[in-house]
Each structure stands twice: as structure tokens, then as C-alpha cells.
Design a protein around this motif. Structure first.
Motif, mmCIF file in Angstrom:
data_model
loop_
_atom_site.group_PDB
_atom_site.id
_atom_site.type_symbol
_atom_site.label_atom_id
_atom_site.label_comp_id
_atom_site.label_asym_id
_atom_site.label_seq_id
_atom_site.Cartn_x
_atom_site.Cartn_y
_atom_site.Cartn_z
ATOM 1 N N ARG A 145 -6.815 2.832 1.724
ATOM 2 C CA ARG A 145 -5.941 3.371 0.553
ATOM 3 C C ARG A 145 -6.398 2.669 -0.795
ATOM 4 O O ARG A 145 -6.431 3.163 -1.928
ATOM 5 C CB ARG A 145 -4.726 2.624 0.869
ATOM 6 N N TRP A 146 -6.903 1.180 -0.797
ATOM 7 C CA TRP A 146 -7.331 0.465 -1.826
ATOM 8 C C TRP A 146 -8.853 0.923 -2.169
ATOM 9 O O TRP A 146 -9.273 0.432 -3.312
ATOM 10 C CB TRP A 146 -7.162 -0.766 -1.627
ATOM 11 N N CYS A 175 -10.950 -3.282 -3.334
ATOM 12 C CA CYS A 175 -11.374 -2.307 -2.480
ATOM 13 C C CYS A 175 -11.758 -2.418 -0.958
ATOM 14 O O CYS A 175 -11.683 -1.527 -0.208
ATOM 15 C CB CYS A 175 -12.676 -1.573 -3.169
ATOM 16 N N ASP A 178 0.824 4.690 -6.698
ATOM 17 C CA ASP A 178 -0.246 4.311 -7.679
ATOM 18 C C ASP A 178 0.193 3.449 -9.198
ATOM 19 O O ASP A 178 -0.345 2.521 -9.225
ATOM 20 C CB ASP A 178 -1.352 5.251 -7.928
ATOM 21 N N ASN A 185 -10.659 3.198 -3.464
ATOM 22 C CA ASN A 185 -11.061 3.730 -4.827
ATOM 23 C C ASN A 185 -10.019 3.665 -5.872
ATOM 24 O O ASN A 185 -9.965 4.137 -7.007
ATOM 25 C CB ASN A 185 -11.453 5.207 -4.830
ATOM 26 N N LEU A 186 -8.856 2.908 -5.700
ATOM 27 C CA LEU A 186 -7.808 2.535 -6.613
ATOM 28 C C LEU A 186 -8.141 2.174 -7.735
ATOM 29 O O LEU A 186 -7.704 2.461 -8.905
ATOM 30 C CB LEU A 186 -6.640 1.790 -5.512
ATOM 31 N N TRP A 187 -8.936 1.103 -7.608
ATOM 32 C CA TRP A 187 -9.582 0.236 -8.916
ATOM 33 C C TRP A 187 -10.127 1.361 -10.101
ATOM 34 O O TRP A 187 -10.130 0.996 -11.259
ATOM 35 C CB TRP A 187 -10.439 -0.761 -8.632
ATOM 36 N N SER A 234 0.704 -1.077 -0.201
ATOM 37 C CA SER A 234 -0.005 -0.049 -0.011
ATOM 38 C C SER A 234 0.939 1.189 -0.005
ATOM 39 O O SER A 234 0.414 2.399 -0.267
ATOM 40 C CB SER A 234 -1.000 0.138 1.174
ATOM 41 N N ILE A 286 1.309 0.007 -8.244
ATOM 42 C CA ILE A 286 0.009 -0.791 -7.594
ATOM 43 C C ILE A 286 -0.937 -1.024 -9.059
ATOM 44 O O ILE A 286 -1.314 -2.284 -9.224
ATOM 45 C CB ILE A 286 -0.611 0.002 -6.559
ATOM 46 N N HIS A 287 -1.024 -0.274 -9.707
ATOM 47 C CA HIS A 287 -1.667 -0.297 -11.110
ATOM 48 C C HIS A 287 -1.098 -1.475 -12.052
ATOM 49 O O HIS A 287 -1.652 -2.271 -12.771
ATOM 50 C CB HIS A 287 -1.890 0.933 -11.878
ATOM 51 N N THR A 326 -9.395 4.065 -11.013
ATOM 52 C CA THR A 326 -8.203 4.561 -11.795
ATOM 53 C C THR A 326 -7.362 3.836 -12.757
ATOM 54 O O THR A 326 -6.408 4.277 -13.488
ATOM 55 C CB THR A 326 -7.329 5.614 -11.228
#
Length: 144
Positions: free
Chosen positions: A44-45, A39, A20, A47-49, A16, A23-24, A51
Motif C-alpha cells: 500500500r505504501w 515505501c 491517501d 508508491n504513496l510517496w 494503511s 496519510i499525506h 503523490t
């Protein structure tokens, strides 16, 4: 060093803390369904998906349960319901995704189009238009 100090350092979430973009890159090996499920890992995760620049949708990863009152003579019912779940997931994922660029999109749709060809093609067309509006670079669509 105390045992408590060592324990707290070992419990850190090292992934984490990555930027980004890294991680992407890691998440690019996941299906879209798996990526969305990340999610729940942490704040931290959450809303990461949304983008992710890479999305891989595959109808084969969707399960369907047939209700007892469904027509038992309709042998295509499981396949149709599976495609409906897939269709809803893809549409919802694209709707909730942030407006960042989409570099790669893969859609494996199987044979969902044989049930309602016009409606099916309109939906797939809307997904393609979405991708083009988000500067898509690589596109693969599979209709097995």
C-alpha cells in the motif's frame, strides 16, 4: 472471543486503511528522504510517496563517506560530496514523482553552490521550474 481472534484484530495496520489525503497529511511532517523510505512498509505504501503534495529536502540529512584515495588536502571534499548526494536525491525524487500537484516545496541547500556556481544554479533552477509546472503554492528555499 478466542485468543487467536483477538490477536489478528490487534495486528491490523490501521494507518494503511486511512485515505491517501490523511496519510499525506501525516507524511507532511517527514523530510522527503523519510517519506520516500516509507515505501518499504507495505504494498500500500510502495508508491504513496510519489503523490505527496508536500516535499521537504534538506542537505543536512545526508551523510558522506570519504574514500581513502580522495585528496586528503581538499577540506571541502566532504561538504561537496554531501551536496552531490543531496542533488542526486532531489533530482531523482522529482523525476520519479507522479505528475500530481505540488502544494509546498522546501529546499535547504546549504552552500553547495560555491563549488560549481553555474552548474549548481542550473540544477536549482530546474527544480524550481518543476515545482511551477506542478502548481506550486508555497515555496521556501534556504541557501545558508
Amino acid at each position: 472471543m478466542t485468543q487467536a481472534g483477538k490477536s489478528s484484530r490487534d495486528d491490523r495496520d490501521m494507518i494503511s486503511s486511512l485515505p491517501d489525503c490523511l496519510i499525506h497529511a501525516i507524511m507532511s511532517f517527514l523530510t522527503a528522504q523519510e517519506a520516500v523510505q516509507t515505501c518499504v512498509l507495505s504494498k500500500r505504501w510502495k508508491n504513496l510517496w510519489t503523490t505527496l503534495p508536500f516535499l521537504d529536502f534538506d542537505v543536512c540529512y545526508f551523510e558522506c563517506e570519504i574514500e581513502s584515495d580522495d585528496n586528503e588536502w581538499d577540506f571541502d571534499m566532504p561538504r561537496r560530496k554531501k551536496f552531490e548526494k543531496f542533488r542526486d536525491f532531489v533530482s531523482t525524487t522529482l523525476l520519479l514523482r507522479e505528475s500530481s500537484d505540488l502544494h509546498k516545496l522546501r529546499l535547504s541547500c546549504a552552500d553547495g553552490g560555491r563549488y560549481d556556481s553555474h552548474h549548481y544554479h542550473m540544477i536549482v533552477r530546474s527544480w524550481i521550474l518543476y515545482a511551477l509546472k506542478h502548481k506550486l503554492q508555497v515555496f521556501k528555499i534556504v541557501f545558508d
